[in-house]
Design an enzyme around this catalytic site. Structure first.
Site, mmCIF file in Angstrom:
data_model
loop_
_atom_site.group_PDB
_atom_site.id
_atom_site.type_symbol
_atom_site.label_atom_id
_atom_site.label_comp_id
_atom_site.label_asym_id
_atom_site.label_seq_id
_atom_site.Cartn_x
_atom_site.Cartn_y
_atom_site.Cartn_z
ATOM 1 N N LYS A 61 -4.692 -70.874 -25.561
ATOM 2 C CA LYS A 61 -5.363 -69.681 -24.848
ATOM 3 C C LYS A 61 -5.565 -70.082 -23.618
ATOM 4 O O LYS A 61 -6.404 -69.787 -23.083
ATOM 5 C CB LYS A 61 -6.299 -69.234 -26.028
ATOM 6 C CG LYS A 61 -5.852 -68.835 -27.741
ATOM 7 C CD LYS A 61 -4.832 -67.646 -27.187
ATOM 8 C CE LYS A 61 -4.223 -67.673 -28.939
ATOM 9 N NZ LYS A 61 -2.635 -66.897 -28.528
ATOM 10 N N LYS B 141 -9.904 -57.814 -37.256
ATOM 11 C CA LYS B 141 -9.085 -56.024 -37.940
ATOM 12 C C LYS B 141 -9.124 -55.610 -38.796
ATOM 13 O O LYS B 141 -8.463 -55.899 -39.219
ATOM 14 C CB LYS B 141 -8.080 -56.198 -36.409
ATOM 15 C CG LYS B 141 -7.358 -56.395 -35.075
ATOM 16 C CD LYS B 141 -6.168 -56.827 -34.075
ATOM 17 C CE LYS B 141 -6.410 -57.961 -33.435
ATOM 18 N NZ LYS B 141 -5.340 -57.878 -32.947
ATOM 19 N N LYS C 155 -14.017 -69.929 -29.332
ATOM 20 C CA LYS C 155 -12.801 -69.516 -29.849
ATOM 21 C C LYS C 155 -11.401 -70.789 -29.978
ATOM 22 O O LYS C 155 -11.852 -72.195 -29.374
ATOM 23 C CB LYS C 155 -12.265 -69.170 -29.227
ATOM 24 C CG LYS C 155 -13.480 -67.491 -29.031
ATOM 25 C CD LYS C 155 -12.440 -66.350 -27.791
ATOM 26 C CE LYS C 155 -11.389 -65.752 -28.070
ATOM 27 N NZ LYS C 155 -11.200 -64.443 -27.265
ATOM 28 N N ARG D 246 4.222 -64.247 -30.852
ATOM 29 C CA ARG D 246 4.854 -64.056 -31.945
ATOM 30 C C ARG D 246 4.995 -62.219 -32.044
ATOM 31 O O ARG D 246 4.256 -61.841 -31.317
ATOM 32 C CB ARG D 246 3.735 -64.635 -32.845
ATOM 33 C CG ARG D 246 2.412 -64.216 -32.510
ATOM 34 C CD ARG D 246 2.210 -64.869 -33.845
ATOM 35 N NE ARG D 246 0.442 -65.099 -34.027
ATOM 36 C CZ ARG D 246 -0.556 -63.590 -33.497
ATOM 37 N NH1 ARG D 246 0.367 -62.523 -33.752
ATOM 38 N NH2 ARG D 246 -1.620 -63.800 -33.333
ATOM 39 N N GLU E 194 -15.758 -68.807 -24.071
ATOM 40 C CA GLU E 194 -15.793 -66.987 -23.369
ATOM 41 C C GLU E 194 -16.749 -66.623 -23.363
ATOM 42 O O GLU E 194 -17.767 -66.503 -24.417
ATOM 43 C CB GLU E 194 -14.430 -66.575 -24.452
ATOM 44 C CG GLU E 194 -13.433 -65.663 -23.168
ATOM 45 C CD GLU E 194 -12.658 -65.281 -23.765
ATOM 46 O OE1 GLU E 194 -11.908 -65.691 -23.967
ATOM 47 O OE2 GLU E 194 -13.111 -63.810 -25.065
ATOM 48 N N GLU F 84 -3.360 -59.338 -25.542
ATOM 49 C CA GLU F 84 -4.423 -58.372 -25.755
ATOM 50 C C GLU F 84 -5.673 -58.439 -24.771
ATOM 51 O O GLU F 84 -5.531 -59.520 -23.712
ATOM 52 C CB GLU F 84 -5.092 -59.636 -26.332
ATOM 53 C CG GLU F 84 -4.363 -59.249 -28.116
ATOM 54 C CD GLU F 84 -4.703 -60.380 -29.191
ATOM 55 O OE1 GLU F 84 -4.017 -59.654 -30.135
ATOM 56 O OE2 GLU F 84 -6.303 -60.782 -28.983
ATOM 57 N N VAL G 162 -0.038 -58.436 -36.370
ATOM 58 C CA VAL G 162 0.171 -57.981 -37.796
ATOM 59 C C VAL G 162 -0.145 -57.117 -37.618
ATOM 60 O O VAL G 162 0.865 -56.141 -39.130
ATOM 61 C CB VAL G 162 -0.705 -58.343 -38.367
ATOM 62 C CG1 VAL G 162 -1.389 -57.212 -39.863
ATOM 63 C CG2 VAL G 162 -1.882 -59.307 -38.673
#
Lengths: 161, 453
Positions: free
Chosen positions: B117, B237, B158, B293, B200, B275, B296
Site C-alpha cells: 500500500k 464493510k 494501516k 485480487r 494515513e 478504492e 469480497v
C-alpha cells in the site's frame, strides 16, 4: 494424473530446486513429506512419497490441535480461575519473542491483561478479573483452546466474601 | 481453455465461488484445505482436496511452498488465490511462474507495486491520481509516533500488506498509538504474513467508493463501474452496493478515469479494485488502495453488469483477450450485498464460531447467496467470521433495499449468532434509504441509538 508417480516426481523436483525447508501435503492416501537436510542424508531428502492407509491418515491428522485439558487441574484453594470466554487461539505474549503478559508468581491488578485470545482473526485481551498473584498457568502459547477451558489460576490478594 | 485443472488456495465462501466458476467452465478444480476445512462445502463440491496442514493459517494457507506442492501433487496447472491469505503475496505469483503454474491474478510485479500500500500510493500519485497525506512504512512505535506528529491526529494505522480493513485502526493520541502499534502489527502478521504498518490521515466525513477493473494480457483495460461500501464498522464493510448511487455523473466519471489511469500505469492484468475516499461536500476524492485480487463484494458488480468476474479472471489468466470493450459495459438496476458474519451484535460483536443447526437462505429470483454454510457445518474459530453474502438486486435502489429487508427477515440461521439484525437495522434506516451516510455513520449514528433484539 493426480497423486500419480509423475505428480509426486514433480513435487520432489520442485522441492530440490527450491530453498523450501519442509513440505507436507496429502491427496487421498498419498502423503508427500519432504524435509531439507534431513538427518539421514545431506541432500534435500527423500521422504517416502509413501502411500499410507487412509485409516492411518485420519488417525494421524484427524486429531484436532486442542490443548489437552489436564484431567485434574491443580487449583490452589481459593484461587480464581481465568477461563477462555470462547473457542480461540491462546497468545501468552503481546508479540512473538516478547515476555508473557503474566507468569507464575506475577502480582496482577484486576484489569491486567493475562493473555490474548484470537478468535476469527480478532485479538481479545483477557483480563485477570481479580487482584492477586498468578499461581498456575494451564495453556501453552499458540494452542487452540475451548470455551470455558482454564487458562490461569490467580490467588486473590483479598479474600472474597 | 488451456487451463485444465485449478487449485483453489483459499477457503470459505470464496473457495465455493471459485469451485463453481471452474466447474461451470468445464475446468477440474481441487481445493487446498487445512485440517479444519476437510469437510467444507468447497471440499465437497470440488473434484478433490489436498491437505496442506493444520488449522492455524500460518502453517497452512499462508505457506507458499505448501500451496505450490499441493498444486503439483494434484496435477493442477493453475492456482487461484481468492482474497486474503496469499492473494496479494507476490511470492506466490513468483513461485507459480517458477514451477510452471498459471497464477490466476496479476503478475508478481503488479502485486508488489499495487499490493504494497505504501508503494501503491506513490504509483497512484505518479499516475495523476489524487492521494491524501500519509506516510511510508514505519518500523517501530517510536517512528510511528514521530510520523503521526507530522501528519496530525486522528490518524489511521494501516497494514502495508492489508486490505479489507484488517490490521487497521483509528488512533487519536500518541499514547493510543504507542499502545495499539504492536497488536495491530501482529494482527497484520497473522492475517497477511507481513507486519509492516503505515499511517494515513483520517478523513472524518467520507464515502468509500471503489472501481472494479479488468485488464487482459493484450493491453485492454476496462472498468465495470463503481461500488459504494460506506457502511463499515471498524473499517470492516458490512453492506456494499453497486452502483454508488450517491455519485453525480461528473464525479463518477472522474473516479473511474482515475482508476483506469492507475490500472494503465500498472499495466494491470486480471481483476482488481481501486478504492477511494470520496468527500461529497468538496466534490473531491483521494486514492486509498488498489486490491490486486478478487474482492469480497465483487458480486454486486456482477449483478448490475452481467459479467462473471471470476470467469473473466480465469479467461484472462489463460491468455484470452477480454470479450468486450468499455462501450459494451452497461450498468443495469441496483444490487446490495450484506456480509453476514458469525458475530453476536448483542454482545459487542463477539465472534460466534460454532455449529450451524438450521440454515434456510431465501430463494427469491432476485436473491443470490454466496456462502459455504450448511446445516451441521462447524464454523471454525481460526478464520474470519464471514458466513454468507446476501446479494439482492432490484430495478432501482429502493427496490433493492425493500427486497433486501425481506430477504434478511427470511434468512434463518441457527446455532451461531450473526450480524443479520444489524444489517436489517441499516437497511431500514432513513439515512441509508436517503443515501446520506458516511463511513462513520454506522458507528457514530446507528449503533449508539440501536438496541438489538
Amino acid at each position: 494424473m493426480h497423486g500419480s508417480g509423475d505428480a509426486i516426481k514433480r513435487v520432489v523436483e520442485a522441492f530440490e530446486r527450491s530453498n523450501w525447508t519442509e513440505i507436507d501435503v496429502r491427496v487421498g492416501d498419498i502423503r508427500v513429506h519432504l524435509v531439507a537436510g534431513g538427518a539421514a542424508s545431506a541432500a534435500p531428502t527423500e521422504v517416502p512419497a509413501t502411500p499410507v492407509g487412509s485409516t492411518a491418515i485420519s488417525a494421524a491428522v484427524g486429531v484436532p490441535s486442542i490443548a489437552p485439558v489436564p484431567v485434574a487441574l491443580e487449583v490452589p484453594p481459593g484461587a480464581h480461575l481465568v477461563t477462555a470466554p470462547s473457542p480461540g487461539i491462546l497468545w501468552r505474549s503481546p508479540e512473538p519473542g516478547a515476555p508473557p503478559f503474566a507468569d507464575v508468581g506475577d502480582q496482577l491488578e484486576s484489569s491486567t491483561t493475562v493473555c490474548i485470545l484470537e478468535v476469527m482473526k480478532l485479538m481479545s485481551h483477557i483480563k485477570a478479573g481479580v487482584e492477586g498473584q498468578v499461581v498456575a498457568v494451564y495453556g501453552e502459547n499458540g494452542v487452540a483452546v475451548e470455551k470455558g477451558q482454564p487458562l490461569f489460576a490467580i490467588a486473590p490478594s483479598r479474600q472474597m466474601s | 481453455m488451456t487451463i485444465r485443472r485449478v487449485l483453489v488456495a483459499n477457503r470459505g465462501e470464496i473457495a465455493v465461488r471459485i469451485v463453481q466458476a471452474c466447474r461451470a467452465g468445464g475446468i477440474d478444480v481441487i481445493v487446498a484445505v487445512s485440517d479444519a476445512d476437510q469437510d467444507s462445502l468447497a471440499a465437497r463440491l470440488a473434484n478433490d482436496v489436498v491437505r496442506i496442514g493444520p488449522a492455524n493459517p500460518a502453517l497452512s494457507y499462508l505457506r507458499v511452498e505448501q500451496v505450490i506442492a499441493a498444486a503439483l501433487l494434484s496435477g493442477c496447472d493453475a492456482v487461484h488465490p481468492g482474497y486474503g491469505f496469499l492473494s496479494e503475496r507476490a511470492e506466490l505469483a513468483d513461485a507459480c511462474v517458477e514451477h510452471g503454474l498459471v497464477f490466476v491474478g496479476p503478475p508478481a510485479d503488479t502485486i508488489r507495486r499495487g499490493g504494497d500500500k505504501v508503494e501503491a500510493r506513490r504509483v497512484a500519485h505518479s499516475a495523476g491520481v489524487p492521494t491524501g497525506s500519509g506516510s511510508a512504512s514505519v518500523g517501530s512505535v517510536d517512528a510511528a509516533v514521530a510520523v503521526a506528529a507530522d501528519v496530525g491526529y486522528p490518524i489511521l494505522l494501516k497494514a502495508a500488506a492489508g486490505g479489507g480493513g484488517r490490521g487497521m485502526v483509528r488512533v487519536d493520541t500518541p499514547d493510543a498509538l504507542a499502545s495499539r502499534f504492536a497488536t495491530a502489527s501482529r494482527e497484520a502478521e497473522a492475517a497477511f504474513g507481513d507486519g509492516r504498518m503505515y499511517l494515513e490521515r483520517y478523513v472524518e466525513r467520507a464515502r468509500h467508493v471503489e472501481v472494479q477493473l479488468l485488464g487482459d494480457h493484450h493491453g485492454n483495460i476496462v472498468h465495470l463501474g463503481d461500488r459504494d461500501c460506506s457502511t463499515q464498522r471498524r473499517f470492516q464493510k458490512l453492506v456494499e452496493e453497486a452502483p454508488a448511487a450517491v455519485l453525480a455523473d461528473d464525479l463518477r466519471r472522474r473516479i473511474s478515469d482515475a482508476a483506469v489511469a492507475l490500472g494503465r500505469r500498472l499495466d494491470y492484468r486480471g481483476a482488481g479494485t481501486v478504492e477511494f475516499l470520496v468527500d461529497l461536500e468538496r466534490d473531491d476524492f483521494s486514492f486509498l488502495e488498489i486490491n490486486t485480487r478478487i474482492q469480497v463484494e465483487h458480486p454486486v458488480t456482477e449483478m448490475v453488469t452481467g459479467i462473471d468476474i471470476v470467469r473473466e479472471q480465469l479467461r484472462i489468466a489463460d491468455g484470452e483477450p477480454l470479450g468486450f470493450d468499455q462501450g459494451d459495459v452497461t450498468i443495469s438496476g441496483h444490487a446490495i450485498e450484506c456480509r453476514i458474519n458469525a458475530e453476536s451484535v448483542v454482545d459487542d460483536f463477539r465472534p460466534s464460531p460454532g455449529t450451524i443447526t438450521h440454515w434456510a437462505p431465501p430463494t427469491e429470483a432476485w436473491v443470490r447467496v454466496d456462502s459455504h454454510g450448511f446445516v451441521g457445518y462447524d464454523v471454525p474459530p481460526h478464520y474470519d467470521s464471514l458466513v454468507a453474502k446476501l446479494i439482492v438486486t432490484g430495478a432501482d435502489r429502493d427496490e433493492a433495499i425493500d427486497r433486501s429487508l425481506r430477504a434478511l427477515d427470511s434468512f434463518r440461521i441457527d446455532g451461531i449468532a450473526t450480524t443479520s439484525p444489524l444489517q436489517r437495522a441499516v437497511l431500514a434506516h432513513d439515512d441509508f434509504r436517503n443515501d446520506t451516510i458516511t463511513t462513520q455513520w454506522l458507528e457514530t449514528t446507528l449503533l449508539p441509538s440501536w438496541s438489538p433484539g
